[in-house]
Every structure is written in C-alpha cells, then in structure tokens.
Design a protein around this motif. Structure first.
Motif, short mmCIF file in Angstrom:
data_model
loop_
_atom_site.label_atom_id
_atom_site.label_comp_id
_atom_site.label_asym_id
_atom_site.label_seq_id
_atom_site.Cartn_x
_atom_site.Cartn_y
_atom_site.Cartn_z
N ILE A 1 0.84 -1.21 0.00
CA ILE A 1 0.00 0.00 0.00
C ILE A 1 0.88 1.25 0.00
N HIS A 2 1.95 1.22 0.78
CA HIS A 2 2.93 2.33 0.77
C HIS A 2 3.47 2.54 -0.65
N SER A 3 3.79 1.46 -1.33
CA SER A 3 4.37 1.54 -2.67
C SER A 3 3.40 2.19 -3.67
N LEU B 1 7.83 0.46 -7.68
CA LEU B 1 8.82 -0.60 -7.45
C LEU B 1 9.97 -0.20 -6.51
N HIS B 2 9.94 1.04 -5.99
CA HIS B 2 11.11 1.53 -5.25
C HIS B 2 11.51 0.62 -4.08
N ASP B 3 10.52 0.02 -3.43
CA ASP B 3 10.82 -0.84 -2.27
C ASP B 3 10.72 -2.32 -2.61
N CYS B 4 10.81 -2.67 -3.89
CA CYS B 4 10.56 -4.07 -4.27
C CYS B 4 11.52 -5.05 -3.58
N ALA C 1 8.58 11.62 -2.80
CA ALA C 1 7.29 10.92 -2.73
C ALA C 1 7.32 9.88 -1.61
N ASP C 2 8.48 9.26 -1.43
CA ASP C 2 8.65 8.26 -0.36
C ASP C 2 8.47 8.92 1.02
N MET C 3 8.83 10.18 1.12
CA MET C 3 8.71 10.93 2.39
C MET C 3 7.27 11.33 2.69
N GLY D 1 0.24 7.61 3.33
CA GLY D 1 0.32 6.78 4.53
C GLY D 1 1.32 7.28 5.56
N ARG D 2 2.16 8.24 5.18
CA ARG D 2 3.20 8.74 6.10
C ARG D 2 2.59 9.62 7.17
N ASP D 3 3.07 9.46 8.38
CA ASP D 3 2.56 10.26 9.49
C ASP D 3 3.70 10.51 10.47
FE LIG Z 1 9.52 3.43 0.68
#
Ligand SMILES: [Fe+2]
Ligand SMILES: [Fe+2]
Length: 194
Positions: free
Chosen positions: A24-26, A53-56, A131-133, A137-139
């Motif tokens: 879901i994060h991805s 795919l960044h965290d694949c 975007a990863d930051m 879902g980021r909190d």
């Molecule tokens: Fe990530």
C-alpha cells in the motif's frame, strides 16, 4: 526504455511479494510521484513505475540483504555494512530488471538513490525520494509542511527541506548519516548560496 510488463501486471506481482502495508505504501509513492512528475515536467510513466517498485527489494529479510547485494556485485560501504537495510535500494534497482522486466536507466537510478540520495540527482531521482517521504500513509511531525511544499515550492527548495528534515530525524535517532545524503543536501544548499 522498455517496460516489458504493464503497470497493472507489475502491481499484481509486487502484491504477491511484499507484505500488505508495504504494498500500500508503494502504491502511495507511485501516485504521489505521478503528481510530482506532472508538476515538475517529468515523464509520468517513469515516475509511476519507479514509485511502485522503489521498495521491491523489501521482499528480502534484513538479515539477507548483505548476501543479496553480494550476489549482484553491489559494493557495500561502511555505512551499508552497519545498516544493511539501506541495501534494499540498490538491490531493488537491480531487481526491477530481474522480476518486473523494466530496463530503464533513469528508473534504475531513481530506485538506487531513493533512500540516501546522491550527487547530481535528476528530477526523477528527487521526485521518488520525496514521494517516499510524503505519500498519504506517512505520518510524522513535519509531514504536513513537506506536503505543502510539494504543492507550491520549487523542486530544489522542496528537496532541501526534505533532506534537512530527514537528516535531523536520523541524527535524533543516533544513527549514521550516509555520505551521499550529506552530498545531496550540500549541493542543494551551495546552489542557493552561489
Ligand atoms: Fe519506501
Ligand atoms: Fe525504501
């Protein structure tokens, strides 16, 4: 560039390999990256795929990262040796070709740099890192400020704020700062001072 699989097929494959919350994060990173690509004139499909795919490589366990990196002849520096989880970025950059049929140097580099950054980051590198930051879902304290910057700041101002915040977090936790992160932030700051 060549994407041998459709975005939907990549998504299906990824869902099988990652735990639900990371999947879901991805997807969140992918969508946020697509938004940022639109704002900063980056090719949207590359941003979507790199974000997805960044965290694949997080499909591997932390204790297997060193071996997985060695298998792919990835150099392991002192900081990576101490924090093997960092290797998921470099392994992921290789994995996109192995599993998802993505042959694209820009996407590969953006995934390689998504955790610690690097020198002379491209707009795509920056977008994926950011975007990863801030994906939905980021909190954490400060995330709203970064989300605001994503809407209105220049790409480099946004990144500078992101790196400053991330370095402060890492220091507060007592962890090592990767030299590439310092390099990336210094570069942005030097550009401003000059
Ligand atoms: Fe990530
Ligand atoms: Fe990551």
């Amino acid at each position: 560039m060549s994407f041998g699989m459709s975005y939907e097929a990549m998504k299906e494959e990824l869902a099988k390999r990652l735990k639900r919350s990371r999947f879901i994060h991805s997807v969140g990173v992918s969508e946020t990256a697509a938004f940022l690509a639109g704002r900063f004139g980056v090719e949207e499909q590359k941003a979507r795929v790199a974000g997805l795919l960044h965290d694949c490589a997080r499909e591997f366990r932390n204790e297997d990262m060193i071996a997985e990196a060695q298998k792919r002849k990835i150099a392991i520096g002192a900081v990576e040796q101490a924090m093997p989880l960092l290797l998921h970025a470099y392994i992921g950059a290789k994995r996109i070709r192995e599993i998802y049929q993505v042959e694209d140097k820009d996407v590969e580099q953006a995934i390689w740099r998504h955790t610690v950054g690097g020198p002379q980051m491209t707009a795509l590198d920056k977008i994926i890192w950011f975007a990863d930051m801030i994906e939905p879902g980021r909190d954490y304290p400060g995330v709203e400020n970064l989300r605001q910057l994503a809407k209105e700041a220049s790409l480099d101002d946004m990144m500078l704020a992101g790196f400053s915040q991330s370095i402060q977090f890492v220091v507060a936790k007592g962890h090592l700062i990767h030299p590439d992160t310092v390099l990336a932030r210094n570069e942005l700051l030097l550009k401003k001072i000059r």
